[in-house]
Design an enzyme around this catalytic site. Sequence first.
Site, PDB file in Angstrom:
ATOM      1  N   HIS A 219      10.358 -13.626 -19.361  1.00 44.57           N
ATOM      2  CA  HIS A 219       9.480 -14.476 -20.166  1.00 44.57           C
ATOM      3  C   HIS A 219       8.116 -13.851 -20.435  1.00 44.57           C
ATOM      4  CE1 HIS A 219       9.279 -19.068 -21.190  1.00 44.57           C
ATOM      5  NE2 HIS A 219       9.047 -18.287 -22.230  1.00 44.57           N
TER       6      HIS A 219
ATOM      7  N   ASP B 288      10.532 -25.023 -19.790  1.00 47.14           N
ATOM      8  CA  ASP B 288      10.581 -24.116 -18.646  1.00 47.14           C
ATOM      9  C   ASP B 288      10.418 -24.921 -17.361  1.00 47.14           C
ATOM     10  OD1 ASP B 288      10.260 -21.887 -16.925  1.00 47.14           O
ATOM     11  OD2 ASP B 288       9.019 -20.813 -18.356  1.00 47.14           O
TER      12      ASP B 288
ATOM     13  N   HIS C 252       8.739 -23.552 -15.075  1.00 49.79           N
ATOM     14  CA  HIS C 252       7.459 -23.002 -14.641  1.00 49.79           C
ATOM     15  C   HIS C 252       6.461 -22.987 -15.790  1.00 49.79           C
ATOM     16  CE1 HIS C 252      10.864 -21.108 -12.506  1.00 49.79           C
ATOM     17  NE2 HIS C 252      10.128 -21.333 -11.432  1.00 49.79           N
TER      18      HIS C 252
ATOM     19  N   ASP D 238       4.022 -20.624 -16.186  1.00 52.78           N
ATOM     20  CA  ASP D 238       3.736 -19.241 -16.600  1.00 52.78           C
ATOM     21  C   ASP D 238       2.301 -19.086 -17.110  1.00 52.78           C
ATOM     22  OD1 ASP D 238       6.357 -18.811 -15.937  1.00 52.78           O
ATOM     23  OD2 ASP D 238       7.083 -18.606 -17.990  1.00 52.78           O
TER      24      ASP D 238
ATOM     25  N   HIS E 112       5.724 -12.120 -15.831  1.00 57.95           N
ATOM     26  CA  HIS E 112       6.459 -13.202 -16.509  1.00 57.95           C
ATOM     27  C   HIS E 112       5.928 -14.573 -16.103  1.00 57.95           C
ATOM     28  CE1 HIS E 112       9.923 -14.310 -13.448  1.00 57.95           C
ATOM     29  NE2 HIS E 112       8.773 -14.143 -12.840  1.00 57.95           N
TER      30      HIS E 112
ATOM     31  N   ASP F 281      12.994 -21.088 -21.684  1.00 56.91           N
ATOM     32  CA  ASP F 281      13.482 -20.379 -20.504  1.00 56.91           C
ATOM     33  C   ASP F 281      14.745 -21.091 -20.031  1.00 56.91           C
ATOM     34  OD1 ASP F 281      13.902 -19.438 -17.834  1.00 56.91           O
ATOM     35  OD2 ASP F 281      11.789 -18.889 -17.680  1.00 56.91           O
TER      36      ASP F 281
ATOM     37  N   ASP G  62      15.994 -21.317 -17.281  1.00 57.12           N
ATOM     38  CA  ASP G  62      15.867 -22.009 -15.999  1.00 57.12           C
ATOM     39  C   ASP G  62      15.262 -23.403 -16.142  1.00 57.12           C
ATOM     40  OD1 ASP G  62      13.023 -21.930 -15.931  1.00 57.12           O
ATOM     41  OD2 ASP G  62      12.950 -20.165 -14.662  1.00 57.12           O
TER      42      ASP G  62
ATOM     43  N   GLU H 285      15.409 -15.129 -19.902  1.00 56.43           N
ATOM     44  CA  GLU H 285      15.712 -15.207 -18.474  1.00 56.43           C
ATOM     45  C   GLU H 285      17.188 -15.444 -18.146  1.00 56.43           C
ATOM     46  OE1 GLU H 285      13.657 -14.288 -16.201  1.00 56.43           O
ATOM     47  OE2 GLU H 285      11.623 -14.569 -16.982  1.00 56.43           O
TER      48      GLU H 285
END
Length: 360
Positions: A122, A145, A147, A149, A162, A253, A255, A298
């Site tokens: 990412h 996401d 996260h 980031d 990332h 992302d 995830d 990712e």
Amino acid sequence: MSIRSNFARLLKRQVSLLKVQKKSSHSVAVIGAPFSKGQKRRGVEHGPAAIRSAGLIERLSSLGCSIHDIGDLHFAQVPNDELYNSIVKYPRTVGLASKLLAEEVSKAVGAGHTCVTLGGDHSLAFGSITGHAQHCPDLCVIWVDAHADINTPLTTPSGNLHGQPVSFLLRELQDKVPPIPGFSWAKPCLSTSDIVYIGLRDLDPAEQFILKNYNIPYFSMRHIDCMGIKKVMEKAFEALLGRRERPIHLSFDIDAFDPSLAPATGTPVIGGLTYREGIYITEEIYNTGMLSALDLVEVNPLLGATSEEVKATASLAVDVVASCFGQAREGSHTRPDLIMDVLPTPSTSYDSDNEEQVRI
């Protein structure tokens, strides 16, 4: 049949054809970004190949998209790429990769394509969003996401870039982001009001501080549990679009999904989006008609425990991208000759019952 009925049928068919033409008018540039130096796990550089192998190009073509496949970019690793501040890893390599991707995305968007970037990790979003903004300075970003980031090089606990791209993008954070090697070309292109997060559930302390103190709109999984994904999307569009139209950059992302759906990824966090929630996000973005660029990042084929896990993760990535371009769960029929505006009625003359009995 009355003239009015005939006119209504004709009008309905014309509207249907216009919808098909709108779907078919998507000119899509696909850029593979096999890059992994923004994080520590091997394998994410194989993400673009896995997504292609799962049928991405064929799926987009079946939706009526005109495909311009740029192929995979080639990223060089800078020799002697020393840590910045004794922690930030591969700053020169990541900076150079981001610059190359920014140039390619800028070309694609400038040529009139909707740009799809297949990662890779990412950290690439800094390059893709920067390149997009060169032609669409009024763009907004939907960041899906687990996260945020948004660590800075001075707050990152891991040193992995990332986990930092958003801090480089935001004007309000530039007095907190030091000039690091490899990023001298970079200029922030977003304000905090230009981005909305969806799906967050794993934040570092500095990220929590930044989101709250800089008033960045975000919707964690708790928000989704409380409000439902429909309300979350309404609020996200209200925050970003209000009463004006502007290009949307979706940075997704894999995830963001629960690991049970997307196990082949580097930083899975339990309790993520369901399939229905994730696809609803992309369907709603498609319905705005304003999607201008997309990152799908990712996917890491080396981290699936089985080939089935890898295949499931890559197939999910294809579904995410396809639903951004009109794939609908109730059916996506884009060929004009297959659109139905009336059911057929029987016209064949059958034998009478007596004649049928004789035939039998």
